[in-house]
Design a protein around this motif. Structure first.
Motif, short mmCIF file in Angstrom:
data_model
loop_
_atom_site.label_atom_id
_atom_site.label_comp_id
_atom_site.label_asym_id
_atom_site.label_seq_id
_atom_site.Cartn_x
_atom_site.Cartn_y
_atom_site.Cartn_z
N PRO A 1 0.80 -1.23 0.00
CA PRO A 1 0.00 0.00 0.00
C PRO A 1 0.83 1.27 0.00
O PRO A 1 0.42 2.27 -0.61
CB PRO A 1 -0.82 -0.12 1.29
N TYR A 2 1.97 1.25 0.66
CA TYR A 2 2.76 2.49 0.77
C TYR A 2 3.43 2.86 -0.54
O TYR A 2 3.76 4.02 -0.77
CB TYR A 2 3.80 2.34 1.89
N ARG A 3 3.59 1.89 -1.42
CA ARG A 3 4.19 2.15 -2.73
C ARG A 3 3.12 2.35 -3.81
O ARG A 3 3.35 3.10 -4.76
CB ARG A 3 5.11 0.99 -3.13
N LEU A 4 1.98 1.70 -3.66
CA LEU A 4 1.00 1.68 -4.74
C LEU A 4 -0.15 2.65 -4.55
O LEU A 4 -0.97 2.81 -5.46
CB LEU A 4 0.46 0.26 -4.90
N ILE A 5 -0.25 3.28 -3.37
CA ILE A 5 -1.25 4.33 -3.15
C ILE A 5 -0.50 5.62 -2.83
O ILE A 5 0.10 5.74 -1.76
CB ILE A 5 -2.22 3.98 -2.02
N GLU A 6 -0.52 6.56 -3.75
CA GLU A 6 0.27 7.77 -3.60
C GLU A 6 -0.60 8.93 -3.10
O GLU A 6 -1.55 9.33 -3.77
CB GLU A 6 0.91 8.16 -4.94
N PRO A 7 -0.29 9.48 -1.91
CA PRO A 7 -1.06 10.61 -1.41
C PRO A 7 -0.64 11.92 -2.09
O PRO A 7 0.54 12.12 -2.39
CB PRO A 7 -0.71 10.64 0.08
N VAL A 8 -1.61 12.80 -2.33
CA VAL A 8 -1.34 14.11 -2.91
C VAL A 8 -1.95 15.16 -1.98
O VAL A 8 -3.15 15.13 -1.69
CB VAL A 8 -1.95 14.23 -4.32
N GLY A 9 -1.11 16.08 -1.53
CA GLY A 9 -1.57 17.12 -0.62
C GLY A 9 -0.39 17.84 -0.03
O GLY A 9 0.75 17.72 -0.52
N THR A 10 -0.62 18.59 1.03
CA THR A 10 0.47 19.27 1.72
C THR A 10 1.30 18.24 2.48
O THR A 10 0.89 17.09 2.66
CB THR A 10 -0.06 20.32 2.69
N LYS B 1 -0.11 14.71 3.88
CA LYS B 1 0.47 13.42 3.49
C LYS B 1 0.97 12.65 4.70
O LYS B 1 0.85 11.41 4.76
CB LYS B 1 1.59 13.64 2.47
N ALA B 2 1.51 13.35 5.69
CA ALA B 2 1.95 12.69 6.91
C ALA B 2 0.77 12.08 7.65
O ALA B 2 0.83 10.93 8.14
CB ALA B 2 2.68 13.68 7.82
N ALA B 3 -0.33 12.83 7.72
CA ALA B 3 -1.54 12.31 8.37
C ALA B 3 -2.09 11.11 7.60
O ALA B 3 -2.55 10.13 8.20
CB ALA B 3 -2.59 13.42 8.45
N PHE B 4 -2.05 11.16 6.27
CA PHE B 4 -2.52 10.05 5.44
C PHE B 4 -1.71 8.79 5.73
O PHE B 4 -2.27 7.71 5.88
CB PHE B 4 -2.41 10.42 3.96
N SER C 1 -9.20 16.84 3.12
CA SER C 1 -9.22 17.44 4.45
C SER C 1 -8.68 16.46 5.47
O SER C 1 -8.70 15.24 5.27
CB SER C 1 -10.64 17.86 4.84
N VAL C 2 -8.18 17.02 6.57
CA VAL C 2 -7.75 16.23 7.73
C VAL C 2 -8.45 16.83 8.94
O VAL C 2 -8.18 17.97 9.32
CB VAL C 2 -6.23 16.26 7.92
N ASP C 3 -9.36 16.07 9.52
CA ASP C 3 -10.15 16.56 10.66
C ASP C 3 -9.67 15.92 11.95
O ASP C 3 -9.38 14.73 12.00
CB ASP C 3 -11.62 16.24 10.47
N GLY C 4 -9.55 16.74 12.99
CA GLY C 4 -9.18 16.21 14.30
C GLY C 4 -7.72 15.87 14.43
O GLY C 4 -7.35 14.95 15.15
N ALA C 5 -6.86 16.61 13.75
CA ALA C 5 -5.43 16.32 13.83
C ALA C 5 -4.77 17.01 15.00
O ALA C 5 -3.58 16.82 15.27
CB ALA C 5 -4.74 16.77 12.54
N GLU C 6 -5.51 17.84 15.76
CA GLU C 6 -4.94 18.53 16.90
C GLU C 6 -4.50 17.54 17.95
O GLU C 6 -5.01 16.43 18.06
CB GLU C 6 -5.98 19.50 17.50
N SER C 7 -3.55 17.94 18.74
CA SER C 7 -2.96 17.04 19.74
C SER C 7 -3.99 16.47 20.69
O SER C 7 -3.90 15.32 21.12
CB SER C 7 -1.88 17.79 20.54
N ALA C 8 -5.04 17.24 20.98
CA ALA C 8 -6.06 16.75 21.92
C ALA C 8 -6.88 15.61 21.34
O ALA C 8 -7.49 14.84 22.08
CB ALA C 8 -6.99 17.89 22.31
N ALA C 9 -6.90 15.53 20.02
CA ALA C 9 -7.74 14.52 19.37
C ALA C 9 -6.97 13.30 18.92
O ALA C 9 -7.53 12.39 18.35
CB ALA C 9 -8.46 15.13 18.17
N ARG C 10 -5.69 13.25 19.17
CA ARG C 10 -4.88 12.16 18.65
C ARG C 10 -5.10 10.84 19.38
O ARG C 10 -4.57 9.82 18.99
CB ARG C 10 -3.40 12.56 18.66
N LYS C 11 -5.87 10.86 20.46
CA LYS C 11 -6.17 9.62 21.15
C LYS C 11 -7.18 8.79 20.36
O LYS C 11 -7.32 7.60 20.59
CB LYS C 11 -6.71 9.92 22.55
#
Length: 211
Positions: A89-98, A102-105, A190-200
């Motif tokens: 998956p990491y080679r065959l699905i390429e994320p496009v974004g900031t 991409k890190a969140a993806f 979009s990336v929703d809930g990436a704030e540190s408080a929501a990472r749980k």
């Protein structure tokens, strides 16, 4: 954290598809003209579904199965793509974004693929498998293709000698190993809930239909 994305299939030239499938451009055109490839072809080339179909048709033809019998089985291209994407998956699905997107993806993809409680529905949606389970084995019996949940149902039948069993997992893995480019592109919207408080909360990938 919820990462939303739209999925695009890679567009392949006939020459690139030949490298991955072993089906030369002239044969690709002949098979399409005879109706043995689907209608998903992109204006600029072949989609990844087309490539998966070609790979499946080539496997069946190499086993001596005629095209009329092989074509319905090749319609299981989404399942072949699923096994390919799950294999690498990491080679065959390429994320496009900031960079942050991409890190969140990648975090969400790692959770979906590697963790015991990962949600594999993302992969099914990404390859357009909806409303059914992924099929690994397909039996071709008397010109028909039948999904097989239990191989014993075929081998215990009177049609055992006439049945041709195809393992879509093997075809998918070979496609993954030979693919020279990603099969799918994930355009992150979009990336929703990436704030540190929501990472749980567990990261999750959601495929958006942007049609």
């Amino acid at each position: 954290m919820i990462v939303k994305c739209a999925i695009d299939e890679t567009v392949w030239t006939a020459a690139e598809a030949f490298e991955v499938t072993g089906v030369n451009p002239l044969l690709q055109r002949a098979w399409r003209n005879r109706g043995f490839l689907g209608s998903r072809r992109h204006a600029r080339g072949l989609t990844s579904h087309d490539v998966a179909q070609l790979r499946t048709l080539k496997t069946l033809r190499d086993r001596g199965i005629d095209l009329e019998q092989a074509a319905p089985i090749a319609d299981r291209a989404p399942d072949v793509l699923w096994f390919a994407a799950m294999h690498a998956p990491y080679r065959l699905i390429e994320p496009v974004g900031t960079l942050d997107q991409k890190a969140a993806f990648q975090i969400a993809l790692r959770h979906a693929h590697d963790d015991v409680d990962g949600d594999l529905s993302f992969f099914q949606q990404a390859v357009a498998i909806r409303g059914r389970s992924v099929v690994r084995f397909v039996a071709a019996v008397e010109g028909e293709q039948l999904p097989v949940a239990d191989l014993s149902t075929v081998f215990d039948s009177e049609e055992e000698e006439a049945a041709i069993i195809l393992d879509l997992l093997v075809i998918g893995r070979r496609l993954a190993e030979q693919a020279t480019r990603p099969l799918l592109t994930a355009r992150i919207t979009s990336v929703d809930g990436a704030e540190s408080a929501a990472r749980k909360t567990q990261p999750r990938l959601v495929v958006q239909d942007d049609s």
